[in-house]
Design an enzyme around this catalytic site. Structure first.
Site, mmCIF file in Angstrom:
data_model
loop_
_atom_site.group_PDB
_atom_site.id
_atom_site.type_symbol
_atom_site.label_atom_id
_atom_site.label_comp_id
_atom_site.label_asym_id
_atom_site.label_seq_id
_atom_site.Cartn_x
_atom_site.Cartn_y
_atom_site.Cartn_z
ATOM 1 N N LEU A 1 0.714 -1.335 -0.361
ATOM 2 C CA LEU A 1 -0.227 -0.079 -0.192
ATOM 3 C C LEU A 1 1.076 1.036 -0.131
ATOM 4 O O LEU A 1 1.967 1.806 1.272
ATOM 5 C CB LEU A 1 -0.982 -0.004 1.588
ATOM 6 C CG LEU A 1 -1.552 0.671 1.640
ATOM 7 C CD1 LEU A 1 -2.931 1.116 0.319
ATOM 8 C CD2 LEU A 1 -2.449 1.017 2.502
ATOM 9 N N HIS A 2 1.144 1.859 -1.328
ATOM 10 C CA HIS A 2 1.602 2.859 -1.434
ATOM 11 C C HIS A 2 1.309 4.556 -1.828
ATOM 12 O O HIS A 2 0.247 4.699 -1.453
ATOM 13 C CB HIS A 2 3.120 2.409 -2.549
ATOM 14 C CG HIS A 2 2.435 2.392 -3.782
ATOM 15 N ND1 HIS A 2 1.448 3.682 -4.609
ATOM 16 C CD2 HIS A 2 1.877 1.194 -4.224
ATOM 17 C CE1 HIS A 2 1.012 2.165 -6.179
ATOM 18 N NE2 HIS A 2 1.393 1.508 -5.460
ATOM 19 N N ALA A 3 2.047 5.624 -2.223
ATOM 20 C CA ALA A 3 1.098 6.536 -1.992
ATOM 21 C C ALA A 3 0.067 6.436 -3.237
ATOM 22 O O ALA A 3 -0.782 7.714 -2.727
ATOM 23 C CB ALA A 3 2.190 7.681 -2.672
#
Length: 98
Positions: free
Chosen positions: A22-24
């Site tokens: 779960l990134h930007a």
């Protein structure tokens, strides 16, 4: 006395397994969705960490990696539809391939 907003609040829960960390990008998509549905509260839980979806930094600070099970809880008048949209963001191929 008018009824409180809580009288009309629905609750929806979803559970998803992340295809990628779960990134930007998905965190930003979640914050944008939360901003579009201000009457709803969107909470994510991964392990012992919780985050309000309105905060990109809080979502990213959860440290959710590939395979993490994320519980989504939405409270508000559009809870089922918003919960489905959150689950779609978390599991979308676009987010997974970013």
């Amino acid at each position: 006395m008018p009824p409180s907003s809580e009288d009309n609040d629905a609750l929806a829960e979803r559970s998803v397994r992340l295809p990628k960390p779960l990134h930007a990008r998905p965190a930003g998509q979640l914050a944008k969705l939360a901003g579009q549905h201000k009457e709803n509260t969107i909470e994510l839980v991964a392990g012992e960490k919780k985050a309000n979806a309105r905060s990109v930094l809080a979502v990213m600070a959860m440290g959710a990696v590939t395979g993490t099970e994320v519980a989504v809880t939405v409270t508000g008048p559009d809870a089922p539809a918003v919960a489905d949209a959150v689950a779609e963001i978390l599991t979308s191929e676009e987010a997974a391939n970013a």
